[in-house]
Structures are given as structure tokens and as C-alpha cells.
Motif scaffolding. Structure first.
Motif, PDB file in Angstrom:
ATOM      1  N   LEU A   1      46.588  57.405  -5.602  1.00 33.15           N
ATOM      2  CA  LEU A   1      45.413  57.859  -5.689  1.00 33.15           C
ATOM      3  C   LEU A   1      45.468  59.008  -6.803  1.00 33.15           C
ATOM      4  CD1 LEU A   1      44.031  56.297  -2.841  1.00 33.15           C
ATOM      5  CD2 LEU A   1      44.097  54.948  -4.437  1.00 33.15           C
ATOM      6  N   ASP A   2      44.184  59.495  -6.944  1.00 32.92           N
ATOM      7  CA  ASP A   2      44.529  60.783  -8.111  1.00 32.92           C
ATOM      8  C   ASP A   2      43.229  61.841  -6.714  1.00 32.92           C
ATOM      9  OD1 ASP A   2      45.775  61.055  -9.598  1.00 32.92           O
ATOM     10  OD2 ASP A   2      43.622  60.180 -11.707  1.00 32.92           O
ATOM     11  N   ILE A   3      43.688  62.600  -5.976  1.00 32.01           N
ATOM     12  CA  ILE A   3      42.908  63.469  -4.865  1.00 32.01           C
ATOM     13  C   ILE A   3      42.790  64.536  -5.538  1.00 32.01           C
ATOM     14  CG2 ILE A   3      43.183  64.103  -2.552  1.00 32.01           C
ATOM     15  CD1 ILE A   3      43.873  60.910  -2.763  1.00 32.01           C
ATOM     16  N   PRO A   4      41.450  65.087  -5.560  1.00 31.62           N
ATOM     17  CA  PRO A   4      41.632  66.162  -6.204  1.00 31.62           C
ATOM     18  C   PRO A   4      41.056  67.522  -5.468  1.00 31.62           C
ATOM     19  CG  PRO A   4      39.625  64.602  -6.326  1.00 31.62           C
ATOM     20  CD  PRO A   4      40.556  64.331  -5.754  1.00 31.62           C
ATOM     21  N   CYS A   5      41.641  68.441  -5.356  1.00 33.91           N
ATOM     22  CA  CYS A   5      41.431  69.727  -5.060  1.00 33.91           C
ATOM     23  C   CYS A   5      40.233  70.089  -4.637  1.00 33.91           C
ATOM     24  CB  CYS A   5      42.269  70.382  -5.217  1.00 33.91           C
ATOM     25  SG  CYS A   5      42.890  72.448  -4.205  1.00 33.91           S
ATOM     26  N   PRO A   6      40.131  70.784  -3.657  1.00 34.32           N
ATOM     27  CA  PRO A   6      38.605  71.157  -3.418  1.00 34.32           C
ATOM     28  C   PRO A   6      39.136  72.542  -4.299  1.00 34.32           C
ATOM     29  CG  PRO A   6      39.883  70.447  -1.347  1.00 34.32           C
ATOM     30  CD  PRO A   6      40.669  70.297  -2.124  1.00 34.32           C
TER      31      PRO A   6
ATOM     32  N   LEU B   1      48.735  60.995  -4.618  1.00 31.85           N
ATOM     33  CA  LEU B   1      49.438  60.245  -3.180  1.00 31.85           C
ATOM     34  C   LEU B   1      48.869  58.960  -3.285  1.00 31.85           C
ATOM     35  CD1 LEU B   1      48.562  63.563  -1.180  1.00 31.85           C
ATOM     36  CD2 LEU B   1      50.680  62.947  -2.281  1.00 31.85           C
ATOM     37  N   SER B   2      50.352  58.033  -2.435  1.00 33.61           N
ATOM     38  CA  SER B   2      49.640  57.144  -1.866  1.00 33.61           C
ATOM     39  C   SER B   2      48.644  56.821  -0.780  1.00 33.61           C
ATOM     40  CB  SER B   2      50.975  56.308  -2.322  1.00 33.61           C
ATOM     41  OG  SER B   2      51.842  56.456  -0.944  1.00 33.61           O
ATOM     42  N   ILE B   3      48.399  56.292  -0.739  1.00 34.81           N
ATOM     43  CA  ILE B   3      47.697  55.623   0.547  1.00 34.81           C
ATOM     44  C   ILE B   3      48.280  55.743   2.301  1.00 34.81           C
ATOM     45  CG2 ILE B   3      46.645  54.256   1.887  1.00 34.81           C
ATOM     46  CD1 ILE B   3      45.757  52.979  -0.110  1.00 34.81           C
ATOM     47  N   ASN B   4      49.569  55.253   1.207  1.00 39.46           N
ATOM     48  CA  ASN B   4      50.925  55.348   2.828  1.00 39.46           C
ATOM     49  C   ASN B   4      51.256  57.226   3.106  1.00 39.46           C
ATOM     50  OD1 ASN B   4      51.367  53.109   3.765  1.00 39.46           O
ATOM     51  ND2 ASN B   4      52.564  52.941   2.023  1.00 39.46           N
ATOM     52  N   GLU B   5      51.604  57.690   1.887  1.00 36.17           N
ATOM     53  CA  GLU B   5      51.824  59.239   2.052  1.00 36.17           C
ATOM     54  C   GLU B   5      50.499  59.925   2.548  1.00 36.17           C
ATOM     55  OE1 GLU B   5      54.132  59.966  -1.825  1.00 36.17           O
ATOM     56  OE2 GLU B   5      52.319  59.439  -2.108  1.00 36.17           O
TER      57      GLU B   5
ATOM     58  N   PRO C   1      48.702  63.869   6.226  1.00 37.74           N
ATOM     59  CA  PRO C   1      47.723  64.158   5.234  1.00 37.74           C
ATOM     60  C   PRO C   1      47.660  65.127   5.070  1.00 37.74           C
ATOM     61  CG  PRO C   1      47.921  64.411   7.894  1.00 37.74           C
ATOM     62  CD  PRO C   1      48.633  63.848   7.426  1.00 37.74           C
ATOM     63  N   SER C   2      49.019  66.186   5.456  1.00 36.28           N
ATOM     64  CA  SER C   2      48.722  68.145   4.739  1.00 36.28           C
ATOM     65  C   SER C   2      49.277  67.775   3.298  1.00 36.28           C
ATOM     66  CB  SER C   2      49.009  68.967   5.513  1.00 36.28           C
ATOM     67  OG  SER C   2      48.143  68.975   6.319  1.00 36.28           O
ATOM     68  N   TYR C   3      49.733  68.326   2.067  1.00 36.06           N
ATOM     69  CA  TYR C   3      49.877  68.757   0.842  1.00 36.06           C
ATOM     70  C   TYR C   3      49.880  70.324   0.467  1.00 36.06           C
ATOM     71  CZ  TYR C   3      45.802  67.798  -1.877  1.00 36.06           C
ATOM     72  OH  TYR C   3      44.662  67.534  -2.881  1.00 36.06           O
ATOM     73  N   VAL C   4      50.344  71.003  -0.257  1.00 35.04           N
ATOM     74  CA  VAL C   4      50.400  71.860  -1.406  1.00 35.04           C
ATOM     75  C   VAL C   4      49.657  71.041  -2.701  1.00 35.04           C
ATOM     76  CG1 VAL C   4      51.155  74.257  -1.939  1.00 35.04           C
ATOM     77  CG2 VAL C   4      51.808  73.251   0.352  1.00 35.04           C
ATOM     78  N   CYS C   5      49.094  72.425  -3.147  1.00 36.62           N
ATOM     79  CA  CYS C   5      48.173  72.099  -4.052  1.00 36.62           C
ATOM     80  C   CYS C   5      49.000  72.408  -5.175  1.00 36.62           C
ATOM     81  CB  CYS C   5      46.979  72.188  -4.126  1.00 36.62           C
ATOM     82  SG  CYS C   5      45.792  72.405  -6.548  1.00 36.62           S
ATOM     83  N   PRO C   6      49.450  71.692  -6.460  1.00 39.66           N
ATOM     84  CA  PRO C   6      50.482  72.322  -7.824  1.00 39.66           C
ATOM     85  C   PRO C   6      49.800  73.165  -8.079  1.00 39.66           C
ATOM     86  CG  PRO C   6      51.188  70.312  -6.926  1.00 39.66           C
ATOM     87  CD  PRO C   6      49.958  70.248  -6.712  1.00 39.66           C
ATOM     88  N   GLY C   7      48.202  73.355  -8.485  1.00 39.42           N
ATOM     89  CA  GLY C   7      47.425  73.702  -9.491  1.00 39.42           C
ATOM     90  C   GLY C   7      47.093  75.140  -8.901  1.00 39.42           C
TER      91      GLY C   7
ATOM     92  N   ILE D   1      46.192  71.158   1.773  1.00 36.26           N
ATOM     93  CA  ILE D   1      45.114  70.596   2.182  1.00 36.26           C
ATOM     94  C   ILE D   1      45.023  69.859   3.178  1.00 36.26           C
ATOM     95  CG2 ILE D   1      44.092  69.188   0.564  1.00 36.26           C
ATOM     96  CD1 ILE D   1      43.812  71.524  -0.945  1.00 36.26           C
ATOM     97  N   ASN D   2      44.078  69.989   3.400  1.00 33.73           N
ATOM     98  CA  ASN D   2      44.071  69.247   5.134  1.00 33.73           C
ATOM     99  C   ASN D   2      43.301  67.891   4.595  1.00 33.73           C
ATOM    100  OD1 ASN D   2      46.130  70.623   6.487  1.00 33.73           O
ATOM    101  ND2 ASN D   2      44.873  72.549   6.373  1.00 33.73           N
ATOM    102  N   LEU D   3      44.291  67.033   4.858  1.00 32.80           N
ATOM    103  CA  LEU D   3      43.113  65.895   4.754  1.00 32.80           C
ATOM    104  C   LEU D   3      42.492  64.443   5.979  1.00 32.80           C
ATOM    105  CD1 LEU D   3      44.656  63.895   1.718  1.00 32.80           C
ATOM    106  CD2 LEU D   3      43.020  65.932   1.481  1.00 32.80           C
ATOM    107  N   ASN D   4      41.441  64.858   6.079  1.00 31.59           N
ATOM    108  CA  ASN D   4      41.287  63.675   7.249  1.00 31.59           C
ATOM    109  C   ASN D   4      41.747  62.395   7.613  1.00 31.59           C
ATOM    110  OD1 ASN D   4      40.692  62.859   9.575  1.00 31.59           O
ATOM    111  ND2 ASN D   4      38.514  64.235   9.625  1.00 31.59           N
ATOM    112  N   ALA D   5      42.615  62.170   7.863  1.00 31.65           N
ATOM    113  CA  ALA D   5      43.869  61.523   7.727  1.00 31.65           C
ATOM    114  C   ALA D   5      43.298  59.870   8.666  1.00 31.65           C
ATOM    115  CB  ALA D   5      44.847  61.399   8.286  1.00 31.65           C
TER     116      ALA D   5
END
Length: 70
Positions: free
Chosen positions: A10-15, A23-27, A32-38, A43-47
Motif C-alpha cells: 500500500l502507498d502510505i503517505p508521510c504526514p 508497505l504491506s499490511i503484514n509489515e 508500525p514505525s518506519y523512517v520516511c525516505p523523503g 512515522i508511527n502508525l496506529n497498528a
């Protein structure tokens, strides 16, 4: 029976900057945290909410398929 493929990216936009990270749903469920390459922001997603929304969508899809008559 699982309807939703949790490996689909899925395309997850940086806020902050809007950069879209795939990122996949499994990932997301596993980490639920990832570093935005941009912009480099963490970014902490509410998993928990995300996982519940996926479960709710799966229930609705199963219900819809059950009502389809072939």
C-alpha cells in the motif's frame, strides 16, 4: 477464508512531506514505525486501529460475497 491479501503493498503517505512509502499490511502489523525516505522523520502508525479496520473490512467483504448469488 481470508479475502484480503496482507502481502499487497500500500502507498502510505508521510504526514510531514507527503512522500509515499510502499508497505504491506503484514509489515505494518509487525512494525508500525518506519523512517520516511523523503524527509527522514520517524512515522508511527496506529497498528491496532489499522488491524481492526482490516478485520472489519474482511467481515464486510465476507458478508457481501455471501449475498452474491452465482
Amino acid at each position: 477464508m481470508t479475502i484480503i491479501n496482507k502481502n499487497v503493498k500500500l502507498d502510505i503517505p508521510c504526514p510531514e512531506c507527503g512522500y509515499k512509502t510502499k508497505l504491506s499490511i503484514n509489515e505494518i502489523e509487525q512494525n508500525p514505525s518506519y523512517v520516511c525516505p523523503g524527509c527522514g522523520k520517524t512515522i508511527n502508525l496506529n497498528a491496532d486501529n489499522f488491524t481492526q479496520d482490516i478485520k472489519d473490512a474482511e467481515k464486510q467483504l465476507k458478508k457481501a460475497f455471501k449475498n452474491i448469488k452465482l
